[in-house]
Design a protein around this motif. Sequence first.
Motif, PDB file in Angstrom:
ATOM      1  N   PHE A 104       0.847  -1.202   0.000  1.00  0.00           N
ATOM      2  CA  PHE A 104       0.000   0.000   0.000  1.00  0.00           C
ATOM      3  C   PHE A 104       0.883   1.255   0.000  1.00  0.00           C
ATOM      4  O   PHE A 104       0.663   2.180  -0.783  1.00  0.00           O
ATOM      5  CB  PHE A 104      -0.905  -0.024   1.236  1.00  0.00           C
ATOM      6  N   ARG A 108       1.388   4.188  -3.301  1.00  0.00           N
ATOM      7  CA  ARG A 108       0.828   5.560  -3.258  1.00  0.00           C
ATOM      8  C   ARG A 108       1.632   6.438  -4.210  1.00  0.00           C
ATOM      9  O   ARG A 108       2.859   6.539  -4.075  1.00  0.00           O
ATOM     10  CB  ARG A 108       0.911   6.148  -1.848  1.00  0.00           C
ATOM     11  N   THR A 166       1.429  -4.819  -7.660  1.00  0.00           N
ATOM     12  CA  THR A 166       0.959  -4.828  -9.042  1.00  0.00           C
ATOM     13  C   THR A 166      -0.556  -4.702  -9.093  1.00  0.00           C
ATOM     14  O   THR A 166      -1.113  -3.970  -9.904  1.00  0.00           O
ATOM     15  CB  THR A 166       1.374  -6.149  -9.726  1.00  0.00           C
ATOM     16  N   MET A 293       0.392 -16.415  -9.730  1.00  0.00           N
ATOM     17  CA  MET A 293       1.525 -16.751 -10.579  1.00  0.00           C
ATOM     18  C   MET A 293       1.600 -15.789 -11.763  1.00  0.00           C
ATOM     19  O   MET A 293       2.681 -15.347 -12.137  1.00  0.00           O
ATOM     20  CB  MET A 293       1.336 -18.184 -11.080  1.00  0.00           C
ATOM     21  N   THR A 294       0.462 -15.448 -12.333  1.00  0.00           N
ATOM     22  CA  THR A 294       0.490 -14.556 -13.494  1.00  0.00           C
ATOM     23  C   THR A 294       0.779 -13.123 -13.063  1.00  0.00           C
ATOM     24  O   THR A 294       1.483 -12.403 -13.753  1.00  0.00           O
ATOM     25  CB  THR A 294      -0.830 -14.625 -14.288  1.00  0.00           C
ATOM     26  N   LEU A 295       0.258 -12.726 -11.905  1.00  0.00           N
ATOM     27  CA  LEU A 295       0.549 -11.376 -11.412  1.00  0.00           C
ATOM     28  C   LEU A 295       2.028 -11.239 -11.053  1.00  0.00           C
ATOM     29  O   LEU A 295       2.662 -10.249 -11.358  1.00  0.00           O
ATOM     30  CB  LEU A 295      -0.262 -11.088 -10.144  1.00  0.00           C
ATOM     31  N   GLY A 297       4.492 -12.670 -12.250  1.00  0.00           N
ATOM     32  CA  GLY A 297       5.393 -12.711 -13.387  1.00  0.00           C
ATOM     33  C   GLY A 297       5.599 -11.355 -14.025  1.00  0.00           C
ATOM     34  O   GLY A 297       6.537 -11.161 -14.795  1.00  0.00           O
ATOM     35  N   VAL A 298       4.732 -10.416 -13.693  1.00  0.00           N
ATOM     36  CA  VAL A 298       4.870  -9.097 -14.298  1.00  0.00           C
ATOM     37  C   VAL A 298       6.089  -8.416 -13.725  1.00  0.00           C
ATOM     38  O   VAL A 298       6.247  -8.350 -12.524  1.00  0.00           O
ATOM     39  CB  VAL A 298       3.624  -8.250 -14.004  1.00  0.00           C
ATOM     40  N   LYS A 299       6.934  -7.965 -14.606  1.00  0.00           N
ATOM     41  CA  LYS A 299       8.118  -7.319 -14.055  1.00  0.00           C
ATOM     42  C   LYS A 299       7.797  -5.893 -13.681  1.00  0.00           C
ATOM     43  O   LYS A 299       6.788  -5.335 -14.100  1.00  0.00           O
ATOM     44  CB  LYS A 299       9.279  -7.424 -15.025  1.00  0.00           C
ATOM     45  N   GLU A 300       8.653  -5.370 -12.914  1.00  0.00           N
ATOM     46  CA  GLU A 300       8.574  -3.989 -12.419  1.00  0.00           C
ATOM     47  C   GLU A 300       7.888  -3.036 -13.359  1.00  0.00           C
ATOM     48  O   GLU A 300       8.418  -2.770 -14.435  1.00  0.00           O
ATOM     49  CB  GLU A 300      10.019  -3.475 -12.274  1.00  0.00           C
TER      50      GLU A 300
ATOM     51  N   MET B   1      -2.186  -8.560 -18.422  1.00  0.00           N
ATOM     52  CA  MET B   1      -1.445  -8.904 -17.217  1.00  0.00           C
ATOM     53  C   MET B   1      -0.440 -10.014 -17.462  1.00  0.00           C
ATOM     54  O   MET B   1      -0.391 -11.000 -16.741  1.00  0.00           O
ATOM     55  CB  MET B   1      -2.429  -9.352 -16.131  1.00  0.00           C
ATOM     56  N   LEU B   3       3.496 -11.288 -19.315  1.00  0.00           N
ATOM     57  CA  LEU B   3       4.816 -10.853 -19.736  1.00  0.00           C
ATOM     58  C   LEU B   3       4.901 -10.550 -21.217  1.00  0.00           C
ATOM     59  O   LEU B   3       5.867 -10.004 -21.686  1.00  0.00           O
ATOM     60  CB  LEU B   3       5.821 -11.951 -19.405  1.00  0.00           C
ATOM     61  N   ILE B 196       2.498 -19.959 -16.453  1.00  0.00           N
ATOM     62  CA  ILE B 196       2.829 -18.649 -16.997  1.00  0.00           C
ATOM     63  C   ILE B 196       2.950 -18.694 -18.528  1.00  0.00           C
ATOM     64  O   ILE B 196       2.560 -17.754 -19.218  1.00  0.00           O
ATOM     65  CB  ILE B 196       4.105 -18.114 -16.311  1.00  0.00           C
TER      66      ILE B 196
END
Lengths: 300, 317
Positions: A104, A108, A166, A293-295, A297-300, B1, B3, B196
């Motif tokens: 959180f 912000r 994310t 798992m899918t969330l 995997g998202v990179k920065e 959402m 890669l 994934i």
Amino acid sequence: MKLLKKNKKKTSLGDKIFYFCNGIFMIAFVIITLYPVLNTLVLSFNDGTDALRGGIHLWPRKWTLKNFETVLTKDNLITGAIITVARTAIGTLLALVTNALLAFIVSRKRFLFKRQLSLFWVITMYVNGGLIPTFLLFKGLGLTNSFGVYVIPGMLSAFNMLVIRTFMNGIPDSLEESAQLDGAGYMTIFLRIISPLCKPVYATVALFVAVGQWNSWFDAMIYNRMRSDLTTLQYELMKLLSSVTNQGGSVENLKNAAGAVTPTSVRAAATIITILPIVMLYPFLQRYFVTGMTLGGVKE
Amino acid sequence: MSLTRKKKEKVNEVPTKITWKEIKRQKVLLFWSFLIVVYGVVFYYLPLAGWVMAFQNYKPKDGIFHSEFIGLAKFEQLFHDATFLRVIRNTLAMGVINLVVCFVTAITFAILLNELQNNNRKKVVQTISYLPHFLSWIIVTGILHGALSGSGIINELLVAFHIIDSPINFFAHPKFFWPIVAFANIWKETGWNAIIYLAAITAIDPCLYEAASIDGAGRWERIKYVTLPGIKPTIIILLLMNVGNVLNAGFEIQYLLGNGLVKSVSETIDIYVLKWGISQGDYAIGTAAGIFKSLVSIILIVVANQIAKHNGEERLF
């Protein structure tokens, strides 16, 4: 035209063969995945001495509940179960609250040290002090031989924080802004506005942490070896396992033969008890794992 | 959402200026972040200070402030130790084997699963496929011990099909150890790792497949020219993330499956650290081995990242 037709016919036969082979492959895959677990279940219900003859696959030959009785009357396993439940509950709650709070804060938009704080945690994903310094630190902090070592050190993790962050980044800022206009402080926004929207991702992270807590044994072995009242289910299972494999089990087998319980059958029963909660909750909760798992995997 | 998103939307964020007014406004956030930073420093950064021990003749009674400084002597001792060189080889070998086989099986599985026509079946198979991920290594190794034992299912099958004459004790032969570890990893993680890739495959534009079909591409061409390029960014990112973990991949299973007979191939750096550091109480040598592992991991990840960057691929940082 003729050529096209021929081509089409050819692929459709190829398709049929492909679907057939693929189907066979998938069935084989499912069997290989499930068989060992089912076989353990069957062994746990089968008479121990009888099982030594081999040949038990998907149905018990000589039914018995002796194995479970033996397991459930072992004091250290009962203690292990209680501690495991406790560490899973407390550890998950602590981890969820702290990770959500950190996520959180760094999600912000206006937060002053947004970047620095994120970086501070992302670094911990790649660099760590290693076993020995960590061991000495826990010793110095008085965490060894205590319940705290199960729930405090792993509480905050960069990975879980990133998963929640994310998700939070996807929540429109206007919600926060309108709440602020109504005079809500950050804590109110966190608890009343953002958190209710984050339920799916909270469920995901809670599940990750809970499974990790349920399955861990290393901390019990390294830090709480001397405290048999703080043992965990997995660690007890490991001790059962190594007593069977290292000593060949033959002496024990003979000793227990009269009682119709062998180390192997007891181990099977203990394994079933250990995986029961996971397997039972699994069908209902598995979709959350996929989300996470899918969330994650998202990179920065 | 997923890669597969090629380009990140760049948000032009202007950092908020640090003023007293802002600080006052955000005092709750600052208070909690302060506590969180204290926690992070204690549990994640303080152990790094312990690295000093590797350069000392560390004695618990003297602590890290009064122990004698001996420079790189412990590292020299490490690299003259044949056991340590062997555990490096084991860790690297098993790490690389696992990395490669797990990638290949997960991608293959994801592609084949995606080719299943019936959606319900697809779902059932997928759900079953990642169940083993949630079983602990204790349980997985327990199951393996059972399956590979003299009266276990594997020996039973091999004998029944006349591949071998008498049951083999798989855990007594060093040559079987690495394959067993690789198989265990495949069994446990294929379904999980495939999640994934499946998500990435689902994100591929169906028009591409249609266009390929119209151009006369068969199934294999479609997989080769549409699916694989479509999930390439995902593959590269995950490869980069896992390259740094190659040396971390060797503890639980090797510790639980290893025994005296296969010690020469089963022991990894982590087990070495545990043995020398905790059991023998030689903190300095354990720390030195740990530092070596961390440094190699960081080098691996940076090098892999640079190679990806050089080839114009996705990268971590």
